[in-house]
Design a protein around this motif. Structure first.
Motif, PDB file in Angstrom:
ATOM      1  N   ASP A   1       0.810  -1.218   0.000  1.00 10.24           N
ATOM      2  CA  ASP A   1       0.000   0.000   0.000  1.00 10.24           C
ATOM      3  C   ASP A   1       0.847   1.275   0.000  1.00 10.24           C
ATOM      4  N   GLY A   2       0.627   2.126  -1.009  1.00  8.64           N
ATOM      5  CA  GLY A   2       1.382   3.377  -1.094  1.00  8.64           C
ATOM      6  C   GLY A   2       1.096   4.337   0.042  1.00  8.64           C
ATOM      7  N   GLY A   3      -0.071   4.175   0.685  1.00  9.77           N
ATOM      8  CA  GLY A   3      -0.402   5.053   1.791  1.00  9.77           C
ATOM      9  C   GLY A   3       0.506   4.895   2.986  1.00  9.77           C
ATOM     10  N   ILE A   4       1.235   3.793   3.057  1.00 11.78           N
ATOM     11  CA  ILE A   4       2.152   3.581   4.187  1.00 11.78           C
ATOM     12  C   ILE A   4       3.236   4.643   4.195  1.00 11.78           C
ATOM     13  N   VAL A   5       3.782   4.960   3.021  1.00 15.40           N
ATOM     14  CA  VAL A   5       4.900   5.901   2.954  1.00 15.40           C
ATOM     15  C   VAL A   5       4.462   7.317   2.621  1.00 15.40           C
ATOM     16  N   ASN A   6       3.365   7.461   1.877  1.00 15.76           N
ATOM     17  CA  ASN A   6       2.932   8.809   1.502  1.00 15.76           C
ATOM     18  C   ASN A   6       1.482   8.756   1.036  1.00 15.76           C
ATOM     19  N   ASN A   7       0.564   8.961   1.951  1.00 12.64           N
ATOM     20  CA  ASN A   7      -0.845   8.804   1.641  1.00 12.64           C
ATOM     21  C   ASN A   7      -1.410   9.949   0.806  1.00 12.64           C
ATOM     22  N   THR A   8      -0.787  11.113   0.889  1.00 13.52           N
ATOM     23  CA  THR A   8      -1.222  12.272   0.101  1.00 13.52           C
ATOM     24  C   THR A   8       0.022  12.906  -0.507  1.00 13.52           C
ATOM     25  N   PRO A   9       0.442  12.428  -1.669  1.00 19.72           N
ATOM     26  CA  PRO A   9       1.757  12.773  -2.219  1.00 19.72           C
ATOM     27  C   PRO A   9       1.865  14.193  -2.784  1.00 19.72           C
TER      28      PRO A   9
ATOM     29  N   GLY B   1     -10.339  -0.838  22.623  1.00 19.97           N
ATOM     30  CA  GLY B   1     -10.044  -2.119  21.984  1.00 19.97           C
ATOM     31  C   GLY B   1      -8.779  -2.052  21.149  1.00 19.97           C
ATOM     32  N   ILE B   2      -8.079  -3.172  21.056  1.00 18.78           N
ATOM     33  CA  ILE B   2      -6.787  -3.186  20.360  1.00 18.78           C
ATOM     34  C   ILE B   2      -6.946  -2.944  18.865  1.00 18.78           C
ATOM     35  N   GLY B   3      -8.038  -3.459  18.268  1.00 22.21           N
ATOM     36  CA  GLY B   3      -8.242  -3.250  16.836  1.00 22.21           C
ATOM     37  C   GLY B   3      -8.459  -1.789  16.506  1.00 22.21           C
ATOM     38  N   ALA B   4      -9.333  -1.134  17.278  1.00 24.91           N
ATOM     39  CA  ALA B   4      -9.618   0.282  17.052  1.00 24.91           C
ATOM     40  C   ALA B   4      -8.389   1.130  17.308  1.00 24.91           C
ATOM     41  N   LEU B   5      -7.615   0.743  18.324  1.00 20.06           N
ATOM     42  CA  LEU B   5      -6.391   1.494  18.641  1.00 20.06           C
ATOM     43  C   LEU B   5      -5.376   1.373  17.513  1.00 20.06           C
ATOM     44  N   ALA B   6      -5.217   0.147  16.985  1.00 16.29           N
ATOM     45  CA  ALA B   6      -4.252  -0.050  15.894  1.00 16.29           C
ATOM     46  C   ALA B   6      -4.638   0.774  14.679  1.00 16.29           C
ATOM     47  N   TRP B   7      -5.939   0.787  14.348  1.00 17.53           N
ATOM     48  CA  TRP B   7      -6.372   1.569  13.195  1.00 17.53           C
ATOM     49  C   TRP B   7      -6.165   3.058  13.440  1.00 17.53           C
ATOM     50  N   ARG B   8      -6.457   3.505  14.663  1.00 20.75           N
ATOM     51  CA  ARG B   8      -6.302   4.922  14.987  1.00 20.75           C
ATOM     52  C   ARG B   8      -4.838   5.351  14.876  1.00 20.75           C
TER      53      ARG B   8
ATOM     54  N   VAL C   1      -0.630   8.610   9.101  1.00 21.26           N
ATOM     55  CA  VAL C   1      -0.938   9.090   7.760  1.00 21.26           C
ATOM     56  C   VAL C   1      -1.299  10.574   7.777  1.00 21.26           C
ATOM     57  N   GLN C   2      -2.190  10.966   8.683  1.00 17.31           N
ATOM     58  CA  GLN C   2      -2.658  12.343   8.718  1.00 17.31           C
ATOM     59  C   GLN C   2      -1.568  13.311   9.178  1.00 17.31           C
ATOM     60  N   GLU C   3      -0.664  12.831  10.017  1.00 16.77           N
ATOM     61  CA  GLU C   3       0.411  13.705  10.488  1.00 16.77           C
ATOM     62  C   GLU C   3       1.328  14.111   9.339  1.00 16.77           C
ATOM     63  N   ARG C   4       1.585  13.206   8.401  1.00 13.00           N
ATOM     64  CA  ARG C   4       2.433  13.570   7.266  1.00 13.00           C
ATOM     65  C   ARG C   4       1.753  14.629   6.411  1.00 13.00           C
ATOM     66  N   LEU C   5       0.442  14.478   6.176  1.00  9.26           N
ATOM     67  CA  LEU C   5      -0.268  15.488   5.393  1.00  9.26           C
ATOM     68  C   LEU C   5      -0.231  16.836   6.099  1.00  9.26           C
ATOM     69  N   TYR C   6      -0.425  16.825   7.414  1.00 12.92           N
ATOM     70  CA  TYR C   6      -0.358  18.070   8.184  1.00 12.92           C
ATOM     71  C   TYR C   6       0.999  18.738   7.988  1.00 12.92           C
ATOM     72  N   ARG C   7       2.061  17.968   8.074  1.00  9.99           N
ATOM     73  CA  ARG C   7       3.407  18.537   7.931  1.00  9.99           C
ATOM     74  C   ARG C   7       3.649  19.049   6.513  1.00  9.99           C
ATOM     75  N   ASP C   8       3.167  18.299   5.527  1.00  6.40           N
ATOM     76  CA  ASP C   8       3.355  18.729   4.139  1.00  6.40           C
ATOM     77  C   ASP C   8       2.633  20.047   3.873  1.00  6.40           C
ATOM     78  N   LEU C   9       1.408  20.173   4.384  1.00  5.45           N
ATOM     79  CA  LEU C   9       0.655  21.413   4.180  1.00  5.45           C
ATOM     80  C   LEU C   9       1.295  22.574   4.924  1.00  5.45           C
TER      81      LEU C   9
END
Length: 352
Positions: free
Chosen positions: A190-198, A227-234, A240-248
């Motif tokens: 998945d490309g989103g792992i390294v750069n979700n919003t290029p 729950g562990i599943g919800a935590l892992a997804w969060r 992902v969102q932190e990289r977009l924040y930094r890029d903007l």
């Protein structure tokens, strides 16, 4: 040194089934007639980008938006997308291969042998084996692979297969899909792992405006997940969102510095000094870029839930339409970038 206001790029973020939100947003954006010259995507956004790029090359952006809306309504289902992979299950590398994703692209993307425009499509993948790079001349490894395609790659079925493989690999969410081989990048996920919003790949001297379509709100104050599943997804979503924040934030700072230098340059008698000042500040080839963010107001549902509910996908499409209309009104792009689209009645009368 000024940017080209008539050239626009659009980037689609990863979204899993929430890619339906992006399709709804694009339906509104396409009505405005933006002259898109670059299309980028990661993860599910790579699928949207690939389909839309094909229709742009065919001179039919509105048709591309409609095709994507129809795709998400009828084809983005669990049974159509996921194909069990015995080898992936046995090796614990993934539950499904990418055959379902590639088959959808084959049905949606026909060749455009005589495209009348130039267009760049960028698809981000995560190269699991790593790619050779450097930092200050010293060898280093990066895992961000960027596949670049143009109109020649859309001219025939044979060349389109490479586009499909890259887009499917970019959408290969870890564990759900086994990694897929992409020419020049090896096994990819998945490309989103390294750069979700290029964003970095759209900034060049020819692009004056960038549309960013992201299925997550700009401001989010979620309660801690249970729950562990919800935590892992969060946690993955935060990364992902932190990289977009930094890029903007970085783009905002560059815009500010370029604007300040331009204002200072207006006072120079020798205009060549402005370029020297830009180079000294590390801004030699930088331009001021306008960003239009199309995002929902609130966090969308679990990104996998849409694969099991057409009703939910319909709701996501409508949320995308609403978000695009709001963004256009807030930023004034509809009137600033191109002439307003003719009224619906006029389009119907003309057969458009």
């Amino acid at each position: 040194m000024s940017s080209s206001p008539d050239k626009v790029a659009i980037t689609f973020a990863g979204a899993v089934a929430n890619g339906a939100f992006e399709a709804g947003a694009l339906e509104v954006l396409a009505e405005e007639g933006f002259p898109f010259k670059k299309v980028l995507g990661a993860s599910a956004g790579a699928l949207n980008a690939t389909v839309f790029a094909r229709y742009l090359l065919a001179g039919d952006p509105r048709g591309g938006a409609r095709a994507l809306v129809a795709l998400w309504r009828t084809e983005a289902t669990f049974l159509r997308i996921f194909r069990p992979s015995p080898r992936g299950i046995a090796s614990l590398t993934g539950l499904s291969d990418q055959r379902g994703l590639v088959d959808i692209l084959r049905r949606q993307v026909a060749p455009v042998p005589d495209a009348g425009i130039d267009l760049d499509l960028y698809v981000v993948v995560t190269s699991l084996q790593g790619l050779k790079s450097d930092i200050g001349g010293t060898p280093a490894t990066t895992h961000e692979g960027v596949c670049h395609f143009d109109k020649r790659d859309f001219a025939s079925r044979e060349r389109l297969e490479q586009v499909f493989q890259a887009a499917a690999a970019s959408a290969a969410f870890p564990v759900a899909f086994v990694p897929s081989h992409v020419r020049g990048f090896g096994p990819c996920s998945d490309g989103g792992i390294v750069n979700n919003t290029p964003l970095a790949h759209v900034i060049d001297p020819d692009i004056g405006r960038v549309v960013v379509v992201v299925p997550s709100p700009r401001v989010s104050h979620e309660h801690p997940p249970k729950g562990i599943g919800a935590l892992a997804w969060r946690i993955s979503d935060v990364i992902v969102q932190e990289r977009l924040y930094r890029d903007l934030r970085a783009a905002e700072k560059v815009n500010g510095r370029v604007g300040a230098l331009d204002a200072l340059g207006a006072k120079f008698t020798d205009k060549s000094l402005l370029y020297d000042a830009r180079v000294a500040a590390g801004l030699g080839g930088k331009r001021r870029v306008q960003f239009l963010e199309v995002r929902p107001e609130r966090v969308l549902p679990n990104p996998f839930a849409g694969f099991f509910s057409r009703k939910l996908r319909e709701a996501l499409i409508e949320k995308g339409r609403l978000a695009a209309r709001k963004a256009l009104r807030a930023d004034g792009w509809a009137s600033a970038v191109v002439a307003p689209a003719p009224p619906r009645a006029a389009r119907l009368a003309s057969g458009a």
